[in-house]
Design a protein around this motif. Structure first.
Motif, PDB file in Angstrom:
ATOM      1  N   THR A  92     -22.812  11.164   5.128  1.00 24.21           N
ATOM      2  CA  THR A  92     -22.292  12.376   4.565  1.00 24.21           C
ATOM      3  C   THR A  92     -23.191  12.627   3.405  1.00 24.21           C
ATOM      4  OG1 THR A  92     -19.830  12.077   5.555  1.00 24.21           O
ATOM      5  CG2 THR A  92     -20.388  13.765   3.504  1.00 24.21           C
TER       6      THR A  92
ATOM      7  N   TYR B 232     -13.148  16.469   8.131  1.00 25.74           N
ATOM      8  CA  TYR B 232     -14.206  16.463   9.209  1.00 25.74           C
ATOM      9  C   TYR B 232     -13.762  17.050  10.182  1.00 25.74           C
ATOM     10  CZ  TYR B 232     -16.844  12.900   6.177  1.00 25.74           C
ATOM     11  OH  TYR B 232     -17.409  12.488   5.171  1.00 25.74           O
TER      12      TYR B 232
ATOM     13  N   PHE C 281     -18.487  18.760   5.944  1.00 29.65           N
ATOM     14  CA  PHE C 281     -17.211  18.556   5.813  1.00 29.65           C
ATOM     15  C   PHE C 281     -16.438  19.582   4.769  1.00 29.65           C
ATOM     16  CE2 PHE C 281     -19.236  16.459   2.130  1.00 29.65           C
ATOM     17  CZ  PHE C 281     -18.083  16.750   1.108  1.00 29.65           C
ATOM     18  N   GLU C 282     -15.426  19.568   4.646  1.00 22.30           N
ATOM     19  CA  GLU C 282     -14.756  20.579   3.652  1.00 22.30           C
ATOM     20  C   GLU C 282     -13.793  19.751   3.053  1.00 22.30           C
ATOM     21  OE1 GLU C 282     -11.339  23.196   5.906  1.00 22.30           O
ATOM     22  OE2 GLU C 282     -13.317  23.492   6.919  1.00 22.30           O
ATOM     23  N   ARG C 283     -13.261  20.352   1.895  1.00 18.79           N
ATOM     24  CA  ARG C 283     -12.258  19.384   1.040  1.00 18.79           C
ATOM     25  C   ARG C 283     -11.016  20.239   1.375  1.00 18.79           C
ATOM     26  NH1 ARG C 283     -13.836  14.665  -1.305  1.00 18.79           N
ATOM     27  NH2 ARG C 283     -15.808  14.916  -1.993  1.00 18.79           N
TER      28      ARG C 283
ATOM     29  N   LYS D 245      -9.357  13.043   8.592  1.00 18.61           N
ATOM     30  CA  LYS D 245      -9.829  12.395   7.255  1.00 18.61           C
ATOM     31  C   LYS D 245     -10.968  11.602   7.779  1.00 18.61           C
ATOM     32  CE  LYS D 245      -5.603  13.025   4.920  1.00 18.61           C
ATOM     33  NZ  LYS D 245      -4.381  12.222   4.497  1.00 18.61           N
TER      34      LYS D 245
ATOM     35  N   ASN E 142      -8.331  17.359  -2.428  1.00 18.68           N
ATOM     36  CA  ASN E 142      -9.734  16.770  -2.527  1.00 18.68           C
ATOM     37  C   ASN E 142     -10.163  15.679  -1.421  1.00 18.68           C
ATOM     38  OD1 ASN E 142     -12.057  17.359  -3.700  1.00 18.68           O
ATOM     39  ND2 ASN E 142     -11.492  15.776  -5.141  1.00 18.68           N
ATOM     40  N   TYR E 143      -9.331  15.730  -0.591  1.00 17.01           N
ATOM     41  CA  TYR E 143      -9.681  14.849   0.843  1.00 17.01           C
ATOM     42  C   TYR E 143     -11.012  15.341   1.574  1.00 17.01           C
ATOM     43  CZ  TYR E 143      -5.637  11.873   0.462  1.00 17.01           C
ATOM     44  OH  TYR E 143      -4.782  10.931  -0.028  1.00 17.01           O
ATOM     45  N   ARG E 144     -11.854  14.549   1.789  1.00 11.37           N
ATOM     46  CA  ARG E 144     -12.938  14.999   2.667  1.00 11.37           C
ATOM     47  C   ARG E 144     -12.317  15.173   4.136  1.00 11.37           C
ATOM     48  NH1 ARG E 144     -17.657  11.176   1.910  1.00 11.37           N
ATOM     49  NH2 ARG E 144     -15.905   9.999   1.237  1.00 11.37           N
TER      50      ARG E 144
ATOM     51  N   ASP F  10     -19.345   7.683   5.082  1.00 12.84           N
ATOM     52  CA  ASP F  10     -19.601   8.167   3.762  1.00 12.84           C
ATOM     53  C   ASP F  10     -21.117   8.534   3.403  1.00 12.84           C
ATOM     54  OD1 ASP F  10     -18.807   8.996   1.093  1.00 12.84           O
ATOM     55  OD2 ASP F  10     -19.406   7.066   0.310  1.00 12.84           O
TER      56      ASP F  10
END
Length: 135
Positions: free
Chosen positions: A28, A45, A35-37, A9, A41-43, A25
């Protein structure tokens, strides 16, 4: 991102990298970090982002713009040439500062002296430019 790799995270990335979550952020949003979700819905890495953040730090130290950094990150990383490339960038930055100083010094010099120095520097810069085209 490959399966089996740990996903972090943004807070974890911040803690491990020593950067703020806000900086991560921003990088990004600029497209420097992928990143992926998560389902929540957290980013998330990939841990390789830590290496990318270190490269960004080194490139920023070279006074590169975010566009230049982005272009540099698109190139494959080669640990053998990266330190040398950084040294060359540092030398170019030093030369730029010296050129500004020389320009200030030359303001009140006679035209002939300015022309002689310009010619001397132009010849040397032409050689450097030729070397860069070989890359």
């Amino acid at each position: 991102m490959p399966l089996g790799k740990e996903l972090l995270k943004i807070g974890q990335v911040a803690k491990l990298s020593g950067l703020s979550s806000r900086t991560i952020d921003y990088y990004t949003q600029c497209g420097l970090l992928s990143f992926e979700r998560s389902p929540s819905n957290y980013r998330l890495y990939d841990e390789s982002v830590l290496h990318t953040l270190e490269r960004i730090r080194l490139l920023k130290k070279q006074r590169m713009s975010l566009d230049e950094i982005s272009a540099s990150l698109q190139l494959p990383y080669d640990e053998n040439h990266e330190p040398l490339l950084n040294e060359v960038r540092e030398e170019i930055n030093k030369l730029q500062k010296k050129m500004v100083s020389l320009e200030e010094t030359m303001k009140h010099k006679p035209k002939e002296e300015k022309a002689r120095i310009y010619q001397d520097l132009s010849n040397k810069l032409a050689v450097i430019t030729q070397l860069l085209t070989l890359l």
